[in-house]
Scaffold this active site. Sequence first.
Site, PDB file in Angstrom:
ATOM      1  N   ASP A   1       0.840  -1.147   0.056  1.00  0.00           N
ATOM      2  CA  ASP A   1       0.103  -0.003  -0.043  1.00  0.00           C
ATOM      3  C   ASP A   1       0.900   1.250   0.041  1.00  0.00           C
ATOM      4  OD1 ASP A   1      -2.185   1.660   0.036  1.00  0.00           O
ATOM      5  OD2 ASP A   1      -2.659   1.366   2.147  1.00  0.00           O
TER       6      ASP A   1
ATOM      7  N   GLU B   1      -6.881   4.877  -9.400  1.00  0.00           N
ATOM      8  CA  GLU B   1      -8.251   5.320  -8.866  1.00  0.00           C
ATOM      9  C   GLU B   1      -8.966   5.986  -9.982  1.00  0.00           C
ATOM     10  OE1 GLU B   1     -10.223   5.910  -4.320  1.00  0.00           O
ATOM     11  OE2 GLU B   1      -8.241   4.954  -4.974  1.00  0.00           O
TER      12      GLU B   1
ATOM     13  N   LYS C   1      -9.509   1.481  -9.579  1.00  0.00           N
ATOM     14  CA  LYS C   1     -10.157   1.441  -8.424  1.00  0.00           C
ATOM     15  C   LYS C   1     -11.457   2.495  -8.214  1.00  0.00           C
ATOM     16  CE  LYS C   1      -7.795   1.405  -4.209  1.00  0.00           C
ATOM     17  NZ  LYS C   1      -7.123   1.938  -3.404  1.00  0.00           N
TER      18      LYS C   1
ATOM     19  N   THR D   1     -13.239   0.122  -3.764  1.00  0.00           N
ATOM     20  CA  THR D   1     -12.536   0.509  -2.311  1.00  0.00           C
ATOM     21  C   THR D   1     -13.543   1.039  -1.370  1.00  0.00           C
ATOM     22  OG1 THR D   1     -10.643   1.567  -1.721  1.00  0.00           O
ATOM     23  CG2 THR D   1     -11.708   2.697  -3.369  1.00  0.00           C
TER      24      THR D   1
ATOM     25  N   PHE E   1     -11.700  -1.947   4.475  1.00  0.00           N
ATOM     26  CA  PHE E   1     -10.982  -1.049   5.306  1.00  0.00           C
ATOM     27  C   PHE E   1     -11.176  -1.235   6.856  1.00  0.00           C
ATOM     28  CE2 PHE E   1      -9.572   2.866   2.587  1.00  0.00           C
ATOM     29  CZ  PHE E   1      -9.741   2.205   1.445  1.00  0.00           C
TER      30      PHE E   1
END
Length: 321
Positions: free
Chosen positions: A17, A96, A132, A156, A178
């Site tokens: 990440d 993203e 994403k 996400t 998350f």
Amino acid sequence: MNSKLAQLKQITVVVADTGNIEGIRKLKPIDCTTNPSIILKTLSSAGAEDLFDEAMLWGARQVGSQEAITKAIADRLAVSVGARLAAEVPGRVSTEVDADLSFNVAASIEQAKRIIADYEQRGVGRERVLIKLAATWEGIKAAETLQKEGIDCNLTLIFSLAQAIACANAGVFLISPFVGRILDWHTKTSGKTYTAETDPGVLSVKTIYNYYKSNNIRTIVMGASFRNAGEIEALAGCDRLTIAPALLEELEADNGTLTRQLAPENVPTLKPVSMSEERFRWAMNEDAMATEKLAEGIRLFAKDLNALRTIIRKRIISVAA
């Protein structure tokens, strides 16, 4: 005894990440995932000036309003970072769609296709890229269309089973629940202290994993947003885990025994659930944590995206002066 990171890699695909090249070279993850915050941080670090220079020169050749060119340069920079990461990992890189498109199906699809085209022009095939999108109803619907066209998606900001079920029904390639942000909300709201075993974020991912495996759903579960190594260890065996460099290094330095916690053969039997738009929106309405954290996540990503665009605007003005 191998490190806990080495043991984890034997049962879970480890994703970095981060956009830090040196960290990736050291820790050797399979995939990399980015978001607007990571992109902004990467482009603010030493060694990224060449990416800015190339994108600004490219932007100078584009036609359109200053705002349109600014957004196009921001898109190009995101792909530039992603392409650099793709050269360092054997697997996939996530890029993203703009956070401010989180409620616009058509615009999300359009930008996703532009991102894929840019990658392909650089020799990075779509099989190496995940698009994403925030897991709003609109983001999920955009992903459903993209998946049908051969563009794999990473949904996400997953905070609820309802989001996960809607993503599975849409045929999404991968979801990112998350963990840490769920813990943050419950800690702040309840004032309680949680262990790795009682951590609400960990339990949420376990529930999603069990639902998917029980119903033979192919969508990959990739736990994300960890606050401590204990959360990671509690999810050992999950399909994938995306982990920040500091926690990867902590696991690398720990030579203790890592016990597998999740396995497809050990899940309970859970009935499949249909998820209409009405049911999805009602489930989110009834889940204060999921609603608040999804909205907050979109705002935070939009803030960092706008910060990047502000830097680009200033550079455009400086060049024109």
